[in-house]
Design an enzyme around this catalytic site. Structure first.
Site, PDB file in Angstrom:
ATOM      1  N   ASN A  74      45.313  37.614  45.974  1.00 15.15           N
ATOM      2  CA  ASN A  74      46.134  36.407  45.812  1.00 15.15           C
ATOM      3  C   ASN A  74      46.717  36.265  44.413  1.00 15.15           C
ATOM      4  O   ASN A  74      47.703  35.595  44.206  1.00 15.15           O
ATOM      5  CB  ASN A  74      45.322  35.154  46.192  1.00 15.15           C
ATOM      6  CG  ASN A  74      44.086  34.987  45.325  1.00 15.15           C
ATOM      7  OD1 ASN A  74      43.800  35.816  44.468  1.00 15.15           O
ATOM      8  ND2 ASN A  74      43.352  33.921  45.540  1.00 15.15           N
ATOM      9  N   ARG A  75      46.111  36.886  43.399  1.00 18.60           N
ATOM     10  CA  ARG A  75      46.617  36.706  42.036  1.00 18.60           C
ATOM     11  C   ARG A  75      46.810  38.015  41.284  1.00 18.60           C
ATOM     12  O   ARG A  75      47.564  38.066  40.318  1.00 18.60           O
ATOM     13  CB  ARG A  75      45.659  35.803  41.249  1.00 18.60           C
ATOM     14  CG  ARG A  75      44.257  36.383  41.115  1.00 18.60           C
ATOM     15  CD  ARG A  75      43.255  35.336  40.651  1.00 18.60           C
ATOM     16  NE  ARG A  75      41.952  35.938  40.407  1.00 18.60           N
ATOM     17  CZ  ARG A  75      41.113  36.320  41.368  1.00 18.60           C
ATOM     18  NH1 ARG A  75      41.448  36.196  42.648  1.00 18.60           N
ATOM     19  NH2 ARG A  75      39.945  36.847  41.064  1.00 18.60           N
ATOM     20  N   LYS A  88      40.675  49.538  40.046  1.00 17.64           N
ATOM     21  CA  LYS A  88      41.735  48.672  39.523  1.00 17.64           C
ATOM     22  C   LYS A  88      42.550  49.358  38.441  1.00 17.64           C
ATOM     23  O   LYS A  88      43.779  49.248  38.414  1.00 17.64           O
ATOM     24  CB  LYS A  88      41.129  47.386  38.947  1.00 17.64           C
ATOM     25  CG  LYS A  88      40.631  46.432  39.996  1.00 17.64           C
ATOM     26  CD  LYS A  88      40.156  45.126  39.381  1.00 17.64           C
ATOM     27  CE  LYS A  88      39.741  44.172  40.493  1.00 17.64           C
ATOM     28  NZ  LYS A  88      39.233  42.895  39.964  1.00 17.64           N
ATOM     29  N   ARG A 138      33.496  40.798  26.193  1.00 20.85           N
ATOM     30  CA  ARG A 138      34.439  40.304  25.179  1.00 20.85           C
ATOM     31  C   ARG A 138      33.823  40.418  23.788  1.00 20.85           C
ATOM     32  O   ARG A 138      34.486  40.789  22.818  1.00 20.85           O
ATOM     33  CB  ARG A 138      34.830  38.850  25.477  1.00 20.85           C
ATOM     34  CG  ARG A 138      35.806  38.753  26.650  1.00 20.85           C
ATOM     35  CD  ARG A 138      35.918  37.348  27.180  1.00 20.85           C
ATOM     36  NE  ARG A 138      36.850  36.519  26.415  1.00 20.85           N
ATOM     37  CZ  ARG A 138      37.141  35.262  26.748  1.00 20.85           C
ATOM     38  NH1 ARG A 138      36.593  34.713  27.803  1.00 20.85           N
ATOM     39  NH2 ARG A 138      37.986  34.561  26.024  1.00 20.85           N
ATOM     40  N   CYS A 189      12.017  22.560  37.353  1.00 17.99           N
ATOM     41  CA  CYS A 189      11.261  21.923  38.437  1.00 17.99           C
ATOM     42  C   CYS A 189      12.187  21.251  39.448  1.00 17.99           C
ATOM     43  O   CYS A 189      11.877  21.169  40.634  1.00 17.99           O
ATOM     44  CB  CYS A 189      10.230  20.943  37.885  1.00 17.99           C
ATOM     45  SG  CYS A 189      10.948  19.698  36.838  1.00 17.99           S
TER      46      CYS A 189
END
Ligand SMILES: [Zn+2]
Length: 366
Positions: A74-75, A88, A138, A189
């Site tokens: 989609n992007r 990729k 990074r 907890c």
């Protein structure tokens, strides 16, 4: 010869005329001679690569360790459905070369932390661009750029916001100069025994994923025997050696009973939910057993295993469906990756992992 040169010059002007007018001849020559490194070929990497190719950069090396997933399409617009499963870096590199025939892209389907990408490797570039999705990588590139004294443009996202930061040793702050906001943490907890918001149940389910498929001792749900009596599920954290439908379903039934019945009953009896707004309901053994049998029928009937799961994330699952989903994922991961159980990390792009966490958290919300 001179006509040939003129022709070549016209083509250059046609392609780069607007760029030269914008940046000037001198800068354009720098662009043409620069060697760039892009780390990451995902959402940001695709955009950067396309822009640099069209700007006239001629030499780019591209590193990415990922393969293309359907959920990227989609992007990450350099990828097409037929590329799913391919690296990729390689697919993006080939796509960028089609934008500009003058461009050379050297692609590496590898981890940037591979020692071969050392100081000497970084020193051969004029500029490094980060297009990464995780803080650890990074940081690593930031440190290498400082050591190699090479400018870095770091880009990334946090939540819905994007950031772009130029980093140059001695001139600007670096990526690690400012503390990074840490991930929201929940009291242990709350997660372990009294989750009372949907998000707590999702965190619980991801801890459950870690307990079963990664290093158990790293999970918030892990209990050490030396600290006294442990929860019943602690006896069930080793996946069956043989991945057969019967063995996995037996394992799954025991696990479901321990996690969603015995432990819930135990806590209800201890009155730990006295002040809670919502009190969990222990699963009925008959509900678990019925789902186990339904699951056995579908897993042994090969004609239904190819049924499409499209749209699964747009429906609300019934209790039975959640239990079946939990068991099916348990079986699928064994068939697919038995050897990797103990070192699988949750990845939102892994369909089975998403389904497992969905089912496990829905059941914890019951
Ligand atoms: Zn710094």
């Amino acid at each position: 010869q001179s006509l040939y040169n003129l022709g070549a010059k016209c083509e250059t002007m046609e392609r780069y005329g607007p760029i030269i007018r914008t940046y000037g001849q001198e800068n354009f020559e720098k662009i043409q001679n620069a060697k760039l490194l892009i780390v990451g070929a995902g959402g940001i990497g695709c955009e950067i690569l396309k822009n640099l190719a069209l700007t006239g950069f001629k030499y780019i090396e591209l590193i990415d360790l990922d393969t293309i997933d359907v959920s990227n399409l989609n992007r990450q617009f350099l990828f097409r459905p037929e590329h799913v499963g391919q690296p990729k870096a390689i697919v993006a590199g080939n796509a960028a070369k089609r934008f500009n025939p003058d461009l050379t892209v050297v692609s590496y389907h590898e981890n940037i932390k591979n020692p071969k990408f050392n100081l000497a490797y970084f020193e051969k570039f004029n500029l490094v661009l980060n297009a990464l999705d995780n803080i650890d990588a990074r940081r690593h590139v930031n440190r290498l750029c400082l050591a190699a004294n090479r400018p870095l443009i770091d880009s990334g996202t946090t939540g819905y916001l994007g950031q772009v930061v130029p980093i140059l040793k001695g001139k600007t702050a670096c990526y690690e100069c400012y503390p990074k906001p840490t991930q929201k943490v929940y009291p242990i907890c709350t997660i372990r025994s009294t989750p009372d918001k949907p998000v707590h149940c999702i965190v619980w389910a991801k801890e459950c994923f870690k307990l079963l498929f990664n290093q158990p001792s790293e999970s918030m749900l892990f209990e050490d025997e030396s600290t006294g009596e442990t929860s019943t599920y602690m006896q069930l954290i080793s996946y069956p050696t043989d991945v057969t439908v019967d063995a996995v379903l037996q394992y799954g039934e025991d696990l479901l009973t321990a996690l969603y019945r015995t432990e819930i009953d135990k806590r209800l009896a201890m009155d730990v939910y006295k002040t809670a707004k919502v009190v969990p309901v222990a699963l009925e053994l008959s509900d678990i057993h019925q789902a186990v049998e339904a699951c056995r029928a579908s897993l042994t009937n090969t004609s239904t295993t190819s049924s499409s799961t499209a749209g699964w994330d747009h429906r609300i699952f019934s209790l039975q469906e959640n239990i079946i989903q939990f068991l099916t994922c348990l079986y699928e991961v064994g068939v697919k990756d038995r050897q990797l159980i103990g070192q699988l990390s949750f990845d939102k792009d892994d369909l089975w992992a998403m389904k497992f966490v969905t089912a496990a958290s829905n059941l914890r919300s019951h």
